[in-house]
Motif scaffolding. Structure first.
Motif, PDB file in Angstrom:
ATOM      1  N   ASP A   8      15.346-103.486   5.937  1.00 41.74           N
ATOM      2  CA  ASP A   8      16.667-103.558   5.328  1.00 41.74           C
ATOM      3  C   ASP A   8      17.148-104.997   5.179  1.00 41.74           C
ATOM      4  OD1 ASP A   8      16.728-103.750   8.067  1.00 41.74           O
ATOM      5  OD2 ASP A   8      18.186-102.152   8.387  1.00 41.74           O
ATOM      6  N   TYR A   9      16.193-105.920   5.034  1.00 42.77           N
ATOM      7  CA  TYR A   9      16.568-107.326   4.825  1.00 42.77           C
ATOM      8  C   TYR A   9      15.753-107.977   3.704  1.00 42.77           C
ATOM      9  CZ  TYR A   9      12.644-107.607   8.122  1.00 42.77           C
ATOM     10  OH  TYR A   9      11.431-107.436   8.750  1.00 42.77           O
ATOM     11  N   SER A  10      15.106-107.172   2.862  1.00 37.14           N
ATOM     12  CA  SER A  10      14.301-107.733   1.781  1.00 37.14           C
ATOM     13  C   SER A  10      15.153-108.240   0.618  1.00 37.14           C
ATOM     14  CB  SER A  10      13.293-106.691   1.266  1.00 37.14           C
ATOM     15  OG  SER A  10      12.245-106.533   2.196  1.00 37.14           O
ATOM     16  N   GLU A  11      16.360-107.674   0.453  1.00 37.05           N
ATOM     17  CA  GLU A  11      17.271-108.184  -0.571  1.00 37.05           C
ATOM     18  C   GLU A  11      18.006-109.397  -0.007  1.00 37.05           C
ATOM     19  OE1 GLU A  11      16.735-103.735  -1.129  1.00 37.05           O
ATOM     20  OE2 GLU A  11      17.424-104.981   0.539  1.00 37.05           O
ATOM     21  N   MET A  12      18.240-110.409  -0.835  1.00 33.15           N
ATOM     22  CA  MET A  12      18.647-111.714  -0.328  1.00 33.15           C
ATOM     23  C   MET A  12      20.021-111.733   0.337  1.00 33.15           C
ATOM     24  SD  MET A  12      17.362-114.702   0.098  1.00 33.15           S
ATOM     25  CE  MET A  12      16.004-114.819  -1.053  1.00 33.15           C
ATOM     26  N   VAL A  13      21.087-111.428  -0.407  1.00 31.31           N
ATOM     27  CA  VAL A  13      22.432-111.579   0.148  1.00 31.31           C
ATOM     28  C   VAL A  13      23.433-110.866  -0.752  1.00 31.31           C
ATOM     29  CG1 VAL A  13      22.860-113.773  -1.068  1.00 31.31           C
ATOM     30  CG2 VAL A  13      24.115-113.268   1.048  1.00 31.31           C
ATOM     31  N   HIS A  14      24.510-110.350  -0.167  1.00 36.26           N
ATOM     32  CA  HIS A  14      25.532-109.660  -0.951  1.00 36.26           C
ATOM     33  C   HIS A  14      26.274-110.658  -1.848  1.00 36.26           C
ATOM     34  CE1 HIS A  14      29.212-107.401  -1.889  1.00 36.26           C
ATOM     35  NE2 HIS A  14      28.450-106.332  -1.720  1.00 36.26           N
ATOM     36  N   GLY A 206      23.474-107.260   4.786  1.00 34.58           N
ATOM     37  CA  GLY A 206      24.069-107.973   3.670  1.00 34.58           C
ATOM     38  C   GLY A 206      24.148-109.470   3.785  1.00 34.58           C
ATOM     39  N   ALA A 207      23.950-110.027   4.984  1.00 37.32           N
ATOM     40  CA  ALA A 207      24.011-111.480   5.149  1.00 37.32           C
ATOM     41  C   ALA A 207      22.704-112.133   4.702  1.00 37.32           C
ATOM     42  CB  ALA A 207      24.302-111.840   6.603  1.00 37.32           C
ATOM     43  N   LEU A 208      22.790-113.398   4.357  1.00 38.64           N
ATOM     44  CA  LEU A 208      21.587-114.168   4.065  1.00 38.64           C
ATOM     45  C   LEU A 208      20.753-114.312   5.342  1.00 38.64           C
ATOM     46  CD1 LEU A 208      20.047-115.933   1.980  1.00 38.64           C
ATOM     47  CD2 LEU A 208      21.436-117.867   2.754  1.00 38.64           C
ATOM     48  N   PHE A 209      21.414-114.581   6.437  1.00 42.94           N
ATOM     49  CA  PHE A 209      20.829-114.631   7.772  1.00 42.94           C
ATOM     50  C   PHE A 209      21.998-114.716   8.754  1.00 42.94           C
ATOM     51  CE2 PHE A 209      21.519-118.977   6.500  1.00 42.94           C
ATOM     52  CZ  PHE A 209      21.994-119.600   7.637  1.00 42.94           C
ATOM     53  N   GLY A 210      21.722-114.452  10.024  1.00 45.23           N
ATOM     54  CA  GLY A 210      22.715-114.703  11.044  1.00 45.23           C
ATOM     55  C   GLY A 210      23.213-113.470  11.776  1.00 45.23           C
ATOM     56  N   GLU A 211      23.534-113.677  13.058  1.00 45.29           N
ATOM     57  CA  GLU A 211      24.091-112.640  13.912  1.00 45.29           C
ATOM     58  C   GLU A 211      25.262-113.246  14.697  1.00 45.29           C
ATOM     59  OE1 GLU A 211      21.874-110.301  13.097  1.00 45.29           O
ATOM     60  OE2 GLU A 211      20.239-111.668  12.609  1.00 45.29           O
ATOM     61  N   VAL A 243      30.904-118.451   7.599  1.00 43.73           N
ATOM     62  CA  VAL A 243      31.381-118.046   6.270  1.00 43.73           C
ATOM     63  C   VAL A 243      30.955-116.625   5.952  1.00 43.73           C
ATOM     64  CG1 VAL A 243      31.089-118.460   3.790  1.00 43.73           C
ATOM     65  CG2 VAL A 243      31.454-120.380   5.324  1.00 43.73           C
ATOM     66  N   GLN A 244      29.714-116.299   6.287  1.00 42.02           N
ATOM     67  CA  GLN A 244      29.192-114.970   5.968  1.00 42.02           C
ATOM     68  C   GLN A 244      29.905-113.877   6.766  1.00 42.02           C
ATOM     69  OE1 GLN A 244      24.737-114.827   5.254  1.00 42.02           O
ATOM     70  NE2 GLN A 244      24.878-116.741   6.403  1.00 42.02           N
ATOM     71  N   PHE A 245      30.115-114.127   8.052  1.00 41.62           N
ATOM     72  CA  PHE A 245      30.786-113.109   8.869  1.00 41.62           C
ATOM     73  C   PHE A 245      32.269-112.996   8.522  1.00 41.62           C
ATOM     74  CE2 PHE A 245      26.935-112.860  11.280  1.00 41.62           C
ATOM     75  CZ  PHE A 245      26.964-111.569  11.805  1.00 41.62           C
ATOM     76  N   LYS A 246      32.872-114.092   8.104  1.00 36.66           N
ATOM     77  CA  LYS A 246      34.260-113.997   7.633  1.00 36.66           C
ATOM     78  C   LYS A 246      34.333-113.093   6.417  1.00 36.66           C
ATOM     79  CE  LYS A 246      38.172-116.728   5.941  1.00 36.66           C
ATOM     80  NZ  LYS A 246      38.694-118.084   5.641  1.00 36.66           N
TER      81      LYS A 246
END
Length: 341
Positions: A8-14, A206-211, A243-246
């Motif tokens: 569930d991470y093959s698509e790049m980013v929302h 949905g994130a590019l990367f990160g937890e 930025v992504q988590f915001k």
């Protein structure tokens, strides 16, 4: 190109996250998580989990989060209790062991631990300084089998852990999928109440990367940024994760994406059931494991990407994952090809 149900991470980013990056442009920000975006994201997460005093730290990925939190919580002679299918035991290349901590495993059921599993490990190691001392219990939500804990199950584990001086740590790589599952009665606030620490997965939602690491127990908060830096987890551009988590925790986007992924998996599971196939574990999240005859699985591989999870006599248990971006027509194509076989 065949569609992949491998992860569930093959698509790049929302797209909304890309818009957030574009809006910032090349404006400057503080480094190492001291930026305004990370601060804003942390406030949103604290509100979501109803834990205003929780410490929030952003890190690159799930394995890194597990390694830093677990190694930071344990003294040199202390160990982790985990189910045998647990990610830290099977798919993290010995990352925890490389920090000097043993993983004591239990068989579990459906990817889940229960109190009796944990107690059996404690009993085996009771009062013997010639063995490691179990100190932290690791669970995943959702599990590597796509299953979820109920509130009663997780509450019982939490109560047992705290009564026996054990930390409870939750791997939340797919926490969004778990908490938005029809089979789960847990809330974000429950996770924060039950666990001493956990992380919220962005990479698989949905994130590019990160937890986002969330620390609730005050004892584990001490000097954590020092430990994060020492383990290579304190990123100069932590703002890129903030930025992504915001964005993900604004207007309920995080839950919307997880619910979409789950709904796609349920559509896939219902179609598979209607064709007469069974499942190795209950289909509860965006990770499902149907069982096909080996010849059928082999032919499906021609047009669809997925992993063979387990061989069962002349059958294959196949691991299928849907994501926040899975096209509906790809599910229809899979079911149509399966029906032909």
């Amino acid at each position: 190109m065949k569609h992949s149900f491998k992860n569930d991470y093959s698509e790049m980013v929302h797209p909304k996250i890309l818009e957030s990056f574009a809006a910032i442009g090349n404006s400057q920000f503080e480094g190492y998580g001291l930026d305004e975006f990370s601060d804003d994201a942390a406030l949103l997460i604290r509100a979501k989990i109803n834990k205003p005093d929780a410490d929030i730290h952003f890190i690159s990925g799930g394995t890194h989060a597990n390694l830093v939190v677990i190694s930071s919580a344990l003294r040199p002679h202390e160990a982790v209790i985990a189910v045998k299918s647990g990610h830290i035991f099977v798919h993290e290349t010995g990352a925890i062991e490389a920090t000097g901590h043993k993983i004591c495993t239990c068989e579990g059921s459906g990817g889940k631990l229960c109190v009796s599993d944990i107690k059996s490990v404690l009993d085996e190691h009771a009062g013997d300084e010639h063995m490691v001392k179990p100190r932290l219990v690791y669970v995943s939500l959702s599990t590597e089998c796509g299953t979820v804990y109920t509130k009663d199950e997780l509450s019982a584990i939490s109560e047992f852990c705290h009564a026996n001086d054990l930390y409870l740590y939750i791997d939340g790589a797919r926490l969004g999928a778990a908490l938005n599952s029809f089979a789960c009665d847990l809330e974000y606030s429950d996770i924060a109440d039950f666990a001493d620490a956990f992380f919220i997965g962005g990479t698989k939602n949905g994130a590019l990367f990160g937890e986002a690491i969330v620390i609730c127990n005050n004892t584990l908060k001490n000097d954590f940024r020092f430990l994060l830096k020492q383990r290579g987890g304190l990123m100069a551009k932590t703002a890129a994760i903030g930025v992504q988590f915001k964005t993900l925790f604004t207007d309920n986007l995080y839950d919307e994406l997880a619910l979409y992924a789950n709904n796609c998996a349920q559509k896939l599971a219902e179609g598979i059931k209607k064709l007469g196939y069974s499942f190795l574990y209950p289909a509860q999240t965006n990770l499902i494991i149907p069982v096909f005859p080996a010849a059928v699985a082999e032919k499906l591989h021609v047009s669809h990407g997925f992993y063979d999870w387990q061989s069962i006599e002349s059958n294959i248990a196949a691991r299928l994952l849907t994501s926040w971006a899975t096209p509906g027509d790809k599910i229809d194509e899979f079911l149509a090809d399966l029906a032909k076989l």
